[in-house]
Design a protein around this motif. Structure first.
Motif, mmCIF file in Angstrom:
data_model
loop_
_atom_site.group_PDB
_atom_site.id
_atom_site.type_symbol
_atom_site.label_atom_id
_atom_site.label_comp_id
_atom_site.label_asym_id
_atom_site.label_seq_id
_atom_site.Cartn_x
_atom_site.Cartn_y
_atom_site.Cartn_z
ATOM 1 N N UNK A 25 0.798 -1.228 0.000
ATOM 2 C CA UNK A 25 0.000 0.000 0.000
ATOM 3 C C UNK A 25 0.827 1.273 0.000
ATOM 4 N N UNK A 26 2.006 1.264 0.608
ATOM 5 C CA UNK A 26 2.710 2.521 0.836
ATOM 6 C C UNK A 26 4.226 2.338 0.920
ATOM 7 N N UNK A 27 4.910 3.462 0.762
ATOM 8 C CA UNK A 27 6.358 3.522 0.980
ATOM 9 C C UNK A 27 6.604 4.607 2.016
ATOM 10 N N UNK A 28 7.541 4.364 2.920
ATOM 11 C CA UNK A 28 7.894 5.334 3.947
ATOM 12 C C UNK A 28 9.309 5.822 3.655
ATOM 13 N N UNK A 29 9.461 7.153 3.580
ATOM 14 C CA UNK A 29 10.722 7.783 3.219
ATOM 15 C C UNK A 29 11.195 8.687 4.353
ATOM 16 N N UNK A 30 12.512 8.723 4.588
ATOM 17 C CA UNK A 30 13.108 9.626 5.571
ATOM 18 C C UNK A 30 14.275 10.378 4.928
ATOM 19 N N UNK A 31 14.517 11.581 5.437
ATOM 20 C CA UNK A 31 15.651 12.391 5.002
ATOM 21 C C UNK A 31 16.698 12.354 6.115
#
Length: 134
Positions: A25-31
Motif C-alpha cells: 500500500x505505501x512507501x515510507x521515506x526519511x531524510x
C-alpha cells in the motif's frame, strides 16, 4: 556583510532521502544528514522546504527548521520524514554547522523527479537504499 564571511567549503557531508519501509500500500521515506568526516560537526541547523509547479500551479511547502547539537563523525541523524507527494517539487535543504569556530553552510536541492529508483544507491553509514547529494 556576506563578503566578510570565509569561503569554507563543505566536504564529506551529504543529505540523503532513504526508502525506509515498503509495503503493497505505501512507501515510507526519511531524510538523513550524513557526516562522512573524521570529525564531529556541531550546532547543526537544517532548514527544509519544497517549491515548484504542480498541476499548473505554483506550490510551496512550509519551511521547517531542525537543530542538532552534534553529529558525530561517520554517523547520521534523521532530519525528517518526507511525503512521496513532494517528489515532483524541488526539495531544498539548507545546512549550516560549525567545526571549531569555523562556520560552514551549503544548500542541497533534490530536483523534481530525482528521487526515483533509477537513482538509488546504497547509502553510506545509513545502509539503506536511497538518493544522496554530497
Amino acid at each position: 556583510m556576506i563578503k566578510d564571511l570565509p569561503e569554507n567549503i563543505v566536504e564529506d557531508i551529504a543529505i540523503a532521502v532513504a526508502l525506509e519501509k515498503e509495503s503493497v500500500e505505501t512507501k515510507i521515506w526519511y531524510v538523513y544528514l550524513i557526516n562522512l568526516k573524521g570529525v564531529p560537526i556541531e550546532n547543526v541547523l537544517v532548514t527544509s522546504k519544497g517549491y515548484g509547479e504542480k498541476d499548473g500551479e505554483q506550490v510551496k511547502t512550509s519551511t521547517l527548521r531542525h537543530m542538532f547539537p552534534i553529529v558525530e563523525s561517520n554517523s547520521f541523524v534523521l532530519i525528517e520524514p518526507i511525503d512521496e507527494a513532494t517528489f515532483g517539487l524541488n526539495n531544498e535543504y539548507w545546512l549550516s554547522y560549525y567545526i571549531g569556530k569555523e562556520i560552514y553552510d551549503k544548500k542541497f536541492i533534490f530536483l523534481p523527479e530525482s528521487i526515483v529508483e533509477l537513482n538509488f544507491i546504497k547509502l553510506p553509514v545509513v545502509n539503506k537504499p536511497g538518493v544522496m547529494i554530497r
